[in-house]
Design a protein around this motif. Structure first.
Motif, PDB file in Angstrom:
ATOM      1  N   THR A 262       0.828  -1.209   0.000  1.00 17.96           N
ATOM      2  CA  THR A 262       0.000   0.000   0.000  1.00 17.96           C
ATOM      3  C   THR A 262       0.860   1.256   0.000  1.00 17.96           C
ATOM      4  O   THR A 262       0.415   2.312   0.453  1.00 17.96           O
ATOM      5  N   ALA A 263       2.084   1.158  -0.499  1.00 15.11           N
ATOM      6  CA  ALA A 263       3.048   2.265  -0.406  1.00 15.11           C
ATOM      7  C   ALA A 263       2.943   3.207  -1.595  1.00 15.11           C
ATOM      8  O   ALA A 263       3.872   3.327  -2.395  1.00 15.11           O
ATOM      9  N   GLY A 264       1.812   3.866  -1.730  1.00 13.69           N
ATOM     10  CA  GLY A 264       1.682   4.918  -2.737  1.00 13.69           C
ATOM     11  C   GLY A 264       0.958   4.501  -3.999  1.00 13.69           C
ATOM     12  O   GLY A 264       0.751   3.313  -4.270  1.00 13.69           O
ATOM     13  N   VAL A 265       0.561   5.524  -4.782  1.00 16.33           N
ATOM     14  CA  VAL A 265      -0.153   5.308  -6.045  1.00 16.33           C
ATOM     15  C   VAL A 265       0.461   6.201  -7.111  1.00 16.33           C
ATOM     16  O   VAL A 265       1.213   7.140  -6.818  1.00 16.33           O
ATOM     17  N   MET A 266       0.129   5.908  -8.361  1.00 17.94           N
ATOM     18  CA  MET A 266       0.548   6.752  -9.484  1.00 17.94           C
ATOM     19  C   MET A 266      -0.576   6.783 -10.516  1.00 17.94           C
ATOM     20  O   MET A 266      -1.402   5.862 -10.598  1.00 17.94           O
ATOM     21  N   ALA A 267      -0.624   7.851 -11.293  1.00 16.13           N
ATOM     22  CA  ALA A 267      -1.643   7.996 -12.317  1.00 16.13           C
ATOM     23  C   ALA A 267      -1.566   6.827 -13.295  1.00 16.13           C
ATOM     24  O   ALA A 267      -0.475   6.351 -13.629  1.00 16.13           O
ATOM     25  N   THR A 268      -2.724   6.353 -13.742  1.00 18.53           N
ATOM     26  CA  THR A 268      -2.781   5.187 -14.630  1.00 18.53           C
ATOM     27  C   THR A 268      -1.928   5.417 -15.875  1.00 18.53           C
ATOM     28  O   THR A 268      -2.269   6.247 -16.734  1.00 18.53           O
ATOM     29  N   PRO A 269      -0.815   4.710 -16.018  1.00 18.47           N
ATOM     30  CA  PRO A 269       0.125   5.004 -17.113  1.00 18.47           C
ATOM     31  C   PRO A 269      -0.402   4.647 -18.499  1.00 18.47           C
ATOM     32  O   PRO A 269       0.030   5.244 -19.485  1.00 18.47           O
ATOM     33  N   THR A 270      -1.306   3.677 -18.600  1.00 16.06           N
ATOM     34  CA  THR A 270      -1.811   3.304 -19.918  1.00 16.06           C
ATOM     35  C   THR A 270      -2.580   4.443 -20.579  1.00 16.06           C
ATOM     36  O   THR A 270      -2.753   4.444 -21.796  1.00 16.06           O
ATOM     37  N   VAL A 271      -3.028   5.398 -19.784  1.00 16.83           N
ATOM     38  CA  VAL A 271      -3.725   6.564 -20.336  1.00 16.83           C
ATOM     39  C   VAL A 271      -2.774   7.742 -20.477  1.00 16.83           C
ATOM     40  O   VAL A 271      -2.676   8.361 -21.541  1.00 16.83           O
ATOM     41  N   THR A 272      -2.045   8.069 -19.420  1.00 16.25           N
ATOM     42  CA  THR A 272      -1.204   9.266 -19.449  1.00 16.25           C
ATOM     43  C   THR A 272      -0.009   9.136 -20.400  1.00 16.25           C
ATOM     44  O   THR A 272       0.563  10.150 -20.804  1.00 16.25           O
ATOM     45  N   ARG A 273       0.362   7.915 -20.750  1.00 13.29           N
ATOM     46  CA  ARG A 273       1.470   7.731 -21.696  1.00 13.29           C
ATOM     47  C   ARG A 273       0.988   7.618 -23.138  1.00 13.29           C
ATOM     48  O   ARG A 273       1.810   7.483 -24.051  1.00 13.29           O
ATOM     49  N   ASN A 274      -0.302   7.670 -23.321  1.00 14.33           N
ATOM     50  CA  ASN A 274      -0.858   7.511 -24.668  1.00 14.33           C
ATOM     51  C   ASN A 274      -1.851   8.637 -24.957  1.00 14.33           C
ATOM     52  O   ASN A 274      -3.034   8.407 -25.204  1.00 14.33           O
ATOM     53  N   THR A 275      -1.356   9.850 -24.925  1.00 12.29           N
ATOM     54  CA  THR A 275      -2.185  11.010 -25.191  1.00 12.29           C
ATOM     55  C   THR A 275      -1.309  12.181 -25.617  1.00 12.29           C
ATOM     56  O   THR A 275      -0.112  12.212 -25.303  1.00 12.29           O
TER      57      THR A 275
END
Length: 506
Positions: A262-275
């Motif tokens: 449960t040590a942190g989160v990050m923005a969903t890369p499949t979306v933010t890397r494909n825009t």
């Protein structure tokens, strides 16, 4: 009609669509939501799902039941092309296709953020979706079943009864406390296992837990959990979990069969890397305080909006981390409601309003009948805080249909106890059927026809001249002579008789 396309059906996406449905006039805009899952998960309930305190289904909100006029597309947004105002969608079945829009709302949420620690990617569970929470619950109960059949002192028994949680934020502390509470409740039905055999460890790299509460309150939580047999390792990092063998930076080593990350989160890369939308250094979509997407110069990109964990939204209260709103459910829900109002305002030619929310406090459950609440300098601990936690989240659950299911579930547990029915075999539902299913017998092998006799190859002259070894052939078996007729026998007798002799009468 303007086309509004929402990418992601989690907190921010669901609430945006829900509020748009309630506020848009008939025929004012067409709303479409894209998500591979048919439901939204209410993540604050995941620790209680893992502890058997809430039915997994009740911690979800089904899109098709509660979104009446929104068009739903089951699939993943694999590219957001804002320059051409279209999103490429890969459906659950079939070929990818494009969906055009006039206004796009990026609310793709977040995933667990991990580090390249050996064993974590192979063995650990996250606590971001309902499937992970159910798997953790089933793993805990199944491990008790296995350990009960092993002798005390067996290394495998010790490993099965050891739980490790990594991360001391709200998600980690709640999961840790609920799992410790669940294990204590399980002991009542497993007389073969003693309390001291159940080992719990929480690993936190910082010198304190739960930064949203005061230092005094965080110390109380640490001591409270330690009293219940759940110690916390502060200023400690996980170095390795390979093969289930835990190695900590303080030198401690032990084996654990259940590891929760449960040590942190990050923005969903499949979306933010494909825009082609602007993305900041931490991988989030850049927005202004009105939740409109902006470029590096702060200029608004027309027709693009974002909110929730996937967005870098300025925190105008000055309480945010690095000047931005922290990624939690409290901000995601409120940002979605403001985004829906701002989007409608822009469609009607009005000015949007900045998002600003001052947190009223933080509340957490650390096990059954135990919790903590902090608002400014005011803090509640223990049973009262636990009631405040359940009251707040019970009311925050979207729709009264879902609220009543959760509340009735809590009442049932109060009178009947936790539901520890485990269905871990659901992960391989066809295994039993396949094992005993009748199958067609294999076809009998075909009898091969006798090969045709090939003509003898020509013998070279040199080979013909060479002497060949003598071959002795076996004499053929004598053939039985055919039986003679009476006329044949008479003729033979006449031939053998001397001339003039009489022949015997026939």
């Amino acid at each position: 009609m303007p086309k509004i396309l929402i990418v992601g059906g989690g907190y921010a996406g669901f609430y945006t669509a829900w509020k748009l449905e309630k506020s848009l006039r008939k025929g004012e805009a067409e709303v479409t939501l894209i998500d591979p899952l048919p439901y939204m998960t209410y993540q604050p309930f995941l620790p209680e799902v893992a502890a058997g305190a809430i039915d997994p289904r009740y911690a979800t909100v089904v899109h098709r039941r509660h979104l009446k006029t929104t068009k739903l597309i089951s699939g993943r947004a694999t590219f957001i092309n804002n320059a051409e105002k279209k999103v490429t969608v890969t459906p659950l079945v079939g070929e990818p296709f494009d969906v055009e829009y006039d206004q796009v709302v990026v609310t793709a949420g977040a995933v667990s953020r991990t580090f390249p620690i050996p064993g974590v990617a192979d063995l650990a569970y996250g606590m971001k979706n309902i499937e992970e929470a159910v798997a953790v619950r089933d793993r805990l109960i199944t491990n008790f079943d296995k350990a009960a059949g092993l002798p005390k002192g067996d290394p495998l028994r010790e490993r099965l009864l050891t739980v490790t949680v990594v991360g001391g934020g709200f998600a980690g502390i709640e999961a840790y406390g609920e799992l410790r509470s669940a294990a204590s409740a399980l002991l009542q039905t497993y007389p073969e296992i003693d309390f001291d055999e159940t080992k719990f460890h929480l690993v936190e790299a910082m010198g304190r837990i739960m930064p949203e509460v005061s230092l005094e309150t965080s110390h109380w939580v640490v001591n409270r959990l330690a009293e219940r047999g759940a110690p916390i390792h502060l200023d400690t990092q996980l170095k390795s979990a390979e093969g289930g063998k835990i190695e900590l930076s303080n030198g401690d080593t032990y084996e654990s069969d259940l590891i929760v990350w449960t040590a942190g989160v990050m923005a969903t890369p499949t979306v933010t890397r494909n825009t082609d939308l602007p993305i900041e250094a931490r991988g989030r979509v850049t927005t202004n305080a009105s939740l409109r997407v902006i470029d590096a110069d702060g200029e608004v990109i027309e027709g693009a909006w974002s909110a929730g964990d996937v967005a870098a939204v300025p925190d105008l209260t000055g309480k945010g981390v690095g000047g931005f709103c922290v990624p939690n459910a409290q901000h995601a829900v409120r940002q979605a409601k403001r985004l829906a109002k701002n989007l409608i305002a822009v469609l009607r030619g009005e000015d949007p309003v900045d998002y600003i929310h001052k947190s009223l406090g933080a509340v957490a459950s650390i096990g059954l009948y135990d919790g903590v609440f902090q608002s400014g300098n005011l803090a509640f601990k223990g049973f009262i805080a636990w009631l405040m936690h359940r009251g707040y989240h019970g009311l925050a659950m979207p729709s009264w249909e879902r609220k009543w299911r959760v509340i009735f579930g809590w009442l049932g547990n109060f009178f009947l106890g936790r539901d520890f029915a485990t269905i871990s075999a659901v992960q391989t539902p066809r295994a039993n059927f396949e094992e005993f299913a009748s199958r067609p017998r294999p076809a009998a092998p075909e009898v091969a026809a006798a090969p045709a006799v090939a003509p003898a190859p020509a013998v070279p002259a040199a080979a013909a001249a060479a002497p060949t070894p003598e071959v002795v052939e076996a004499a053929p078996a004598p053939k039985r002579a055919p039986r003679k007729t009476a006329a044949q026998r008479a003729a033979e007798a006449d031939a053998k008789a001397p001339e003039g002799a009489e022949t015997p009468a026939e």
